[in-house]
Enzyme design. Structure first.
Site, short mmCIF file in Angstrom:
data_model
loop_
_atom_site.label_atom_id
_atom_site.label_comp_id
_atom_site.label_asym_id
_atom_site.label_seq_id
_atom_site.Cartn_x
_atom_site.Cartn_y
_atom_site.Cartn_z
N GLY A 239 0.77 -1.24 0.00
CA GLY A 239 0.00 0.00 0.00
C GLY A 239 0.79 1.28 0.00
O GLY A 239 0.23 2.35 -0.25
N GLU A 273 4.17 -6.63 1.48
CA GLU A 273 3.60 -6.93 0.15
C GLU A 273 3.54 -5.67 -0.72
O GLU A 273 2.47 -5.29 -1.20
CB GLU A 273 2.17 -7.46 0.32
CG GLU A 273 2.04 -8.69 1.19
CD GLU A 273 0.58 -9.06 1.48
OE1 GLU A 273 -0.33 -8.25 1.16
OE2 GLU A 273 0.35 -10.14 2.04
N ARG A 276 2.91 -1.23 -5.95
CA ARG A 276 3.11 0.06 -6.62
C ARG A 276 4.46 0.69 -6.30
O ARG A 276 5.11 1.25 -7.18
CB ARG A 276 1.99 1.02 -6.19
CG ARG A 276 1.99 2.33 -6.91
CD ARG A 276 0.99 3.33 -6.29
NE ARG A 276 -0.22 2.73 -5.84
CZ ARG A 276 -1.39 2.76 -6.50
NH1 ARG A 276 -1.46 3.40 -7.65
NH2 ARG A 276 -2.45 2.19 -5.99
N CYS A 344 -14.85 5.39 -27.95
CA CYS A 344 -16.12 6.11 -28.01
C CYS A 344 -16.76 6.25 -26.63
O CYS A 344 -17.85 5.72 -26.39
CB CYS A 344 -17.07 5.40 -28.95
SG CYS A 344 -16.27 4.94 -30.48
N GLU A 345 -16.06 6.87 -25.72
CA GLU A 345 -16.60 7.16 -24.40
C GLU A 345 -15.96 8.45 -23.92
O GLU A 345 -14.75 8.62 -24.07
CB GLU A 345 -16.24 6.06 -23.39
CG GLU A 345 -16.76 4.70 -23.75
CD GLU A 345 -16.95 3.81 -22.54
OE1 GLU A 345 -17.13 4.33 -21.42
OE2 GLU A 345 -16.93 2.60 -22.74
N TYR A 373 -0.21 -1.14 -12.16
CA TYR A 373 -1.65 -1.10 -12.48
C TYR A 373 -1.92 -0.43 -13.82
O TYR A 373 -2.92 0.25 -14.00
CB TYR A 373 -2.43 -0.43 -11.33
CG TYR A 373 -2.15 -1.08 -10.00
CD1 TYR A 373 -2.59 -2.37 -9.75
CD2 TYR A 373 -1.41 -0.42 -9.00
CE1 TYR A 373 -2.31 -3.00 -8.54
CE2 TYR A 373 -1.13 -1.04 -7.79
CZ TYR A 373 -1.58 -2.33 -7.56
OH TYR A 373 -1.29 -2.95 -6.38
N1 LLP Z 1 -1.53 -6.70 -0.56
C1 LLP Z 1 -2.86 -6.75 -0.70
C2 LLP Z 1 -3.64 -7.67 0.14
C3 LLP Z 1 -3.51 -5.93 -1.64
O1 LLP Z 1 -4.83 -5.97 -1.78
C4 LLP Z 1 -2.73 -5.05 -2.44
C5 LLP Z 1 -3.36 -4.18 -3.45
C6 LLP Z 1 -1.33 -5.05 -2.26
C7 LLP Z 1 -0.76 -5.88 -1.30
C8 LLP Z 1 -0.43 -4.18 -3.05
O2 LLP Z 1 -0.73 -2.84 -2.86
P1 LLP Z 1 0.26 -1.69 -3.39
O3 LLP Z 1 1.55 -1.82 -2.61
O4 LLP Z 1 0.47 -1.90 -4.83
O5 LLP Z 1 -0.48 -0.45 -3.09
N2 LLP Z 1 -5.69 -0.78 -9.19
C9 LLP Z 1 -5.47 0.18 -8.14
C10 LLP Z 1 -4.73 -0.42 -6.96
C11 LLP Z 1 -5.41 -1.62 -6.36
C12 LLP Z 1 -4.66 -2.23 -5.23
C13 LLP Z 1 -5.30 -3.49 -4.76
N3 LLP Z 1 -4.61 -4.17 -3.70
C14 LLP Z 1 -4.77 1.40 -8.72
O6 LLP Z 1 -4.49 1.44 -9.91
O7 LLP Z 1 -4.50 2.36 -8.00
#
Ligand code: LLP
Length: 432
Positions: A239, A273, A276, A344-345, A373
């Protein structure tokens, strides 16, 4: 250090010019800087210092084999959320003992595959899921290693669609129901609860919510271990956000300090985990301007990338920096452009009223911070083959996912028998 320098007036990714890549694969395309990924990974690990941590790269951010292997080479494990991601992690060479399987809706068949692979842990989010896992493991004469994902009821102060740690979100086990949960879990023979997990949301830029979440998690850990549960690991989730504009990036050192302070004296191993944080700022989506259209209210640069290639602006109102590949003088006049795709949106838009030096047809633009992402969320909407991907390292590059051709795209469909006839009538009103 910039991984995207202008050299001879043209934008590069590391040592390679975007013009050269555009000539090689056509536009639009994604390109990633391996050095940017490696730097992000090593800075994350360095911030954690001597904490007993395993970094499990969250594949969902970017699951190209070359990207996963880049991190695996550096010692990373993987956080996967589906059998597909599990298979991708294994195929890229991530040791099973460093794989965490998360997600609220794991199917028994996926659990079976992960058990056979011998993964480190299943992050379980509900009693029915735990019961299913116990059944699957028992059938195999196995005991599945489990971490319970806790919903800490903490506001991650991020976009509502990527916030996951509040009581109203579908994720995790509520703390008030945890005791009842454990009473039911105690009798399940196919699972062993070895850890607790949390993940409060994505693109978290204010690190303070982590403190509250980690304090709650560590408190529960000590309480349950004292009660006799064989807990060994805390999974702190992912996150941590990145800077999309020139605003301050979240402070990785503060984040690590919060981890250190909240887990001090607990005596457990830690899992992280990040997704991003490791790939977001390592990628560009490069697109070519097709037309420039002057409306009465707006000036539109219509480009050849679209929402099927990058859905983040459409879905999360996300802001991505857009840089012209041709360097302009610092004092060049700027005009506001809407950068839009051909779909087309009205939602097929990358930026609204963005001040840019004059944009002309054929000009290349780089949409920045699209390493996470981006490609993974692409589709073939409007029958557009998804953008190819290129990995760059120094002066070297490799196409790590080619663009599929139209034959392959259309060839994925199958006609049912009753439609397999000579063809269709070319008469205006159908068959005569
Ligand atoms: N662990 C779990 C349980 C998660 O649900 C996620 C992301 C991560 C780790 C990794 O999170 P990160 O470090 O990447 O923030 N599509 C969205 C982001 C969705 C994230 C979903 N879960 C976007 O483009 O901002």
């Amino acid at each position: 250090m910039t991984f995207y320098p202008y050299k001879n007036g043209r934008l590069h990714i590391e040592g390679v010019s975007l013009d050269e890549l555009a000539a090689r694969v056509g536009t639009p395309f994604y390109c990633y800087s391996a050095s940017a990924m490696e730097t992000a990974y090593t800075s994350f690990v360095a911030a954690l210092g001597d904490l007993p941590a395993t970094v499990c790269y969250a594949l969902k951010a970017n699951s190209n084999q070359a990207v996963i292997r880049t991190f695996a080479r550096l010692g990373a494990g993987a956080d996967v959320v589906s059998e597909g991601e599990l298979r991708r992690a294994v195929a890229a060479g991530v040791p099973a003992k460093k794989i965490v399987f998360a997600g609220v809706g794991k199917q028994p068949s996926e659990m079976a595959t992960a058990l056979d692979a011998g993964i480190l842990q299943f992050n379980v989010e509900s009693l029915p899921e735990l019961e299913a896992l116990s059944r699957v493991a028992q059938e195999k004469g196995r005991v599945a290693p489990v971490a319970l994902r806790i919903n800490p009821d903490v506001d991650a102060l991020t976009h509502a669609k990527i916030s996951t740690g509040k009581a109203e979100n579908k994720f995790g086990i509520d703390i008030p129901s945890l005791r009842g949960f454990l009473a039911s879990a105690a009798d399940l023979p196919g699972v062993r609860i070895e850890g607790l997990a949390v993940h409060i949301g994505s693109q978290v830029t204010d690190v303070n919510p982590y403190r509250t979440a980690f304090e709650r998690l560590a408190g529960l850990f000590v309480e349950l271990r004292d009660a006799g549960w064989p807990l060994e690991r805390l999974d702190m989730g992912g996150g941590l956000g990145i800077a999309y504009r020139d605003d301050a990036a979240p402070d990785i050192k503060r984040y690590a300090e919060i981890v250190r302070e909240t887990t001090q004296g607990v005596g457990c191993k830690l899992i992280f985990e990040p997704g991003r944080f490791l790939t977001g700022n390592a990628g560009l989506l490069v697109t070519r301007t097709v037309y420039v259209k002057h409306g009465t209210a707006r000036r539109f640069a219509i480009v050849d990338a679209a929402m099927n290639d990058l859905i983040r602006p459409t879905l999360y109102d996300a802001w991505h920096d857009i840089r012209p590949v041709a360097q302009s003088a610092a004092d060049a006049p700027r005009e506001p452009y809407d950068i839009v795709g051909p779909i087309c949106e009205s939602s097929d838009i990358f930026a609204e009223q963005r001040p840019l030096p004059t944009v002309a047809p054929d000009d290349l633009l780089a949409i920045c911070s699209t390493g996470a992402y981006g490609a993974v969320m692409s589709s073939s909407y409007n029958s557009r083959p998804p953008a190819p991907e290129i990995l760059v390292r120094g002066n070297d590059y490799a196409v790590i996912r080619p663009r599929i051709d139209y034959e392959e795209l259309i060839g994925q469909d199958r006609l049912p028998e009753w439609l397999e006839d000579e063809g269709v009538s070319s008469e205006p009103r159908g068959a005569a």
